[in-house]
Design a protein around this motif. Sequence first.
Motif, PDB file in Angstrom:
ATOM      1  N   ILE A 147     -65.806  33.815  60.549  1.00  0.00           N
ATOM      2  CA  ILE A 147     -65.130  34.663  59.795  1.00  0.00           C
ATOM      3  C   ILE A 147     -64.878  33.430  58.544  1.00  0.00           C
ATOM      4  N   ALA A 148     -64.479  32.423  58.906  1.00  0.00           N
ATOM      5  CA  ALA A 148     -64.122  31.333  57.609  1.00  0.00           C
ATOM      6  C   ALA A 148     -65.151  30.965  56.758  1.00  0.00           C
ATOM      7  N   LEU A 149     -66.368  30.746  57.374  1.00  0.00           N
ATOM      8  CA  LEU A 149     -67.471  30.307  56.573  1.00  0.00           C
ATOM      9  C   LEU A 149     -68.452  31.632  56.242  1.00  0.00           C
ATOM     10  N   TRP A 150     -68.392  32.548  56.612  1.00  0.00           N
ATOM     11  CA  TRP A 150     -69.280  33.755  56.423  1.00  0.00           C
ATOM     12  C   TRP A 150     -69.360  33.798  54.588  1.00  0.00           C
ATOM     13  N   PRO A 151     -68.197  33.665  53.848  1.00  0.00           N
ATOM     14  CA  PRO A 151     -68.494  33.887  52.285  1.00  0.00           C
ATOM     15  C   PRO A 151     -69.330  32.768  51.678  1.00  0.00           C
ATOM     16  N   VAL A 152     -69.638  31.554  52.521  1.00  0.00           N
ATOM     17  CA  VAL A 152     -70.246  30.396  52.023  1.00  0.00           C
ATOM     18  C   VAL A 152     -71.812  30.724  52.431  1.00  0.00           C
ATOM     19  N   TRP A 153     -72.112  31.112  53.694  1.00  0.00           N
ATOM     20  CA  TRP A 153     -73.514  30.938  54.139  1.00  0.00           C
ATOM     21  C   TRP A 153     -73.832  32.587  54.673  1.00  0.00           C
ATOM     22  N   SER A 154     -73.164  33.441  54.527  1.00  0.00           N
ATOM     23  CA  SER A 154     -73.726  34.746  54.657  1.00  0.00           C
ATOM     24  C   SER A 154     -74.116  34.876  56.218  1.00  0.00           C
ATOM     25  N   PHE A 155     -75.206  35.593  56.371  1.00  0.00           N
ATOM     26  CA  PHE A 155     -75.767  35.927  57.771  1.00  0.00           C
ATOM     27  C   PHE A 155     -76.217  34.763  58.203  1.00  0.00           C
ATOM     28  N   PHE A 156     -76.386  33.667  57.817  1.00  0.00           N
ATOM     29  CA  PHE A 156     -76.957  32.457  58.143  1.00  0.00           C
ATOM     30  C   PHE A 156     -75.810  31.779  58.862  1.00  0.00           C
ATOM     31  N   THR A 157     -74.470  32.052  58.721  1.00  0.00           N
ATOM     32  CA  THR A 157     -73.408  31.359  59.216  1.00  0.00           C
ATOM     33  C   THR A 157     -73.521  31.059  60.685  1.00  0.00           C
ATOM     34  N   PRO A 158     -73.863  32.097  61.636  1.00  0.00           N
ATOM     35  CA  PRO A 158     -73.982  32.153  63.192  1.00  0.00           C
ATOM     36  C   PRO A 158     -75.002  31.083  63.570  1.00  0.00           C
ATOM     37  N   VAL A 159     -76.132  31.181  62.867  1.00  0.00           N
ATOM     38  CA  VAL A 159     -77.373  30.442  62.964  1.00  0.00           C
ATOM     39  C   VAL A 159     -77.073  28.773  62.843  1.00  0.00           C
ATOM     40  N   ILE A 160     -76.363  28.426  61.703  1.00  0.00           N
ATOM     41  CA  ILE A 160     -75.942  27.306  61.067  1.00  0.00           C
ATOM     42  C   ILE A 160     -74.945  26.628  62.141  1.00  0.00           C
ATOM     43  N   LEU A 161     -73.892  27.574  62.657  1.00  0.00           N
ATOM     44  CA  LEU A 161     -72.977  26.955  63.563  1.00  0.00           C
ATOM     45  C   LEU A 161     -73.402  26.720  65.061  1.00  0.00           C
ATOM     46  N   PHE A 162     -74.327  27.791  65.321  1.00  0.00           N
ATOM     47  CA  PHE A 162     -74.950  27.513  66.494  1.00  0.00           C
ATOM     48  C   PHE A 162     -75.756  26.144  66.660  1.00  0.00           C
ATOM     49  N   THR A 163     -76.595  26.030  65.675  1.00  0.00           N
ATOM     50  CA  THR A 163     -77.482  24.632  65.673  1.00  0.00           C
ATOM     51  C   THR A 163     -76.549  23.551  65.650  1.00  0.00           C
ATOM     52  N   GLN A 164     -75.319  23.391  64.945  1.00  0.00           N
ATOM     53  CA  GLN A 164     -74.552  22.433  65.079  1.00  0.00           C
ATOM     54  C   GLN A 164     -73.951  22.155  66.284  1.00  0.00           C
ATOM     55  N   PHE A 165     -73.467  23.321  67.174  1.00  0.00           N
ATOM     56  CA  PHE A 165     -72.928  23.192  68.280  1.00  0.00           C
ATOM     57  C   PHE A 165     -73.989  22.599  69.346  1.00  0.00           C
ATOM     58  N   MET A 166     -75.335  23.072  69.273  1.00  0.00           N
ATOM     59  CA  MET A 166     -76.159  22.626  70.131  1.00  0.00           C
ATOM     60  C   MET A 166     -76.521  21.128  69.822  1.00  0.00           C
ATOM     61  N   GLY A 167     -76.591  20.975  68.721  1.00  0.00           N
ATOM     62  CA  GLY A 167     -76.656  19.481  68.487  1.00  0.00           C
ATOM     63  C   GLY A 167     -75.446  18.607  68.995  1.00  0.00           C
ATOM     64  N   VAL A 168     -74.315  18.833  68.711  1.00  0.00           N
ATOM     65  CA  VAL A 168     -73.335  18.236  69.373  1.00  0.00           C
ATOM     66  C   VAL A 168     -73.144  18.020  71.062  1.00  0.00           C
ATOM     67  N   VAL A 169     -73.656  19.137  71.356  1.00  0.00           N
ATOM     68  CA  VAL A 169     -73.607  19.184  73.076  1.00  0.00           C
ATOM     69  C   VAL A 169     -74.816  18.223  73.269  1.00  0.00           C
ATOM     70  N   MET A 170     -75.934  18.183  72.845  1.00  0.00           N
ATOM     71  CA  MET A 170     -76.834  17.364  73.266  1.00  0.00           C
ATOM     72  C   MET A 170     -76.471  15.869  72.875  1.00  0.00           C
ATOM     73  N   ILE A 171     -75.916  15.720  72.384  1.00  0.00           N
ATOM     74  CA  ILE A 171     -75.484  14.126  71.726  1.00  0.00           C
ATOM     75  C   ILE A 171     -74.437  13.887  72.708  1.00  0.00           C
ATOM     76  N   ILE A 172     -73.428  14.645  73.225  1.00  0.00           N
ATOM     77  CA  ILE A 172     -72.415  14.487  74.087  1.00  0.00           C
ATOM     78  C   ILE A 172     -73.052  14.147  75.516  1.00  0.00           C
ATOM     79  N   SER A 173     -74.337  15.127  75.734  1.00  0.00           N
ATOM     80  CA  SER A 173     -74.808  15.109  77.179  1.00  0.00           C
ATOM     81  C   SER A 173     -75.572  13.708  77.254  1.00  0.00           C
ATOM     82  N   LEU A 174     -76.101  13.006  76.175  1.00  0.00           N
ATOM     83  CA  LEU A 174     -76.776  11.786  76.197  1.00  0.00           C
ATOM     84  C   LEU A 174     -75.700  10.604  76.667  1.00  0.00           C
ATOM     85  N   LEU A 175     -74.342  10.966  76.234  1.00  0.00           N
ATOM     86  CA  LEU A 175     -73.371   9.941  76.348  1.00  0.00           C
ATOM     87  C   LEU A 175     -72.939   9.793  78.000  1.00  0.00           C
ATOM     88  N   GLY A 176     -72.948  11.162  78.544  1.00  0.00           N
ATOM     89  CA  GLY A 176     -72.346  11.153  80.009  1.00  0.00           C
ATOM     90  C   GLY A 176     -73.391  10.760  80.875  1.00  0.00           C
TER      91      GLY A 176
END
Length: 176
Positions: A147-176
């Motif tokens: 909701i907060a970032l929708w005015p910035v990236w419109s319908f790309f917002t969920p794709v951008i946030l999901f990609t960022q989330f998956m990247g962070v999760v994969m980096i964390i999985s390399l640490l564990g």
Amino acid sequence: MTINDDKQKKTMAGGLTDTELAKLRNRFKRDAELLLQPVSEEEEKSKEKADSKPLPRFNRHSVFWILASIGLTYYIDFFRVILENEDIKSWWFNVGLVLLGVCLSLATFCIVYLEWFKGIQHYDQEYPAIPPITTAAFIAASFSFNIALWPVWSFFTPVILFTQFMGVVMIISLLG
């Protein structure tokens, strides 16, 4: 050949003769006996070892998400946009930050304190409320960020946030 022999050779059920039916029955009986035999402890341990074999940390899947996240962060200038863009709905963004903080705090509590210091591997059994609280907070945080970032990236917002989330999760999985 008598009429009785002919009747016995005629098909009984579904095209099987008496002898074929008897062979089938014996085979099922043998298979059932094998299944009902107790399994030795060595066989159980070898099955558990095979089941618990960890996957390799570096694989194509994790490398893809990490590179996609890094590329997207660079391409859309993610951090500059987050810090400087005035179109972001700050109230929703702050709610998302608080909820994300709750998620990260619970994850840190589970990983660092419970697993590393206390040695509890199955903390979800010791503290059953943690997984649903963390999940609910993460889902609410993702909605808030969308909701907060929708005015910035419109319908790309969920794709951008999901990609960022998956990247962070994969980096964390390399640490564990």
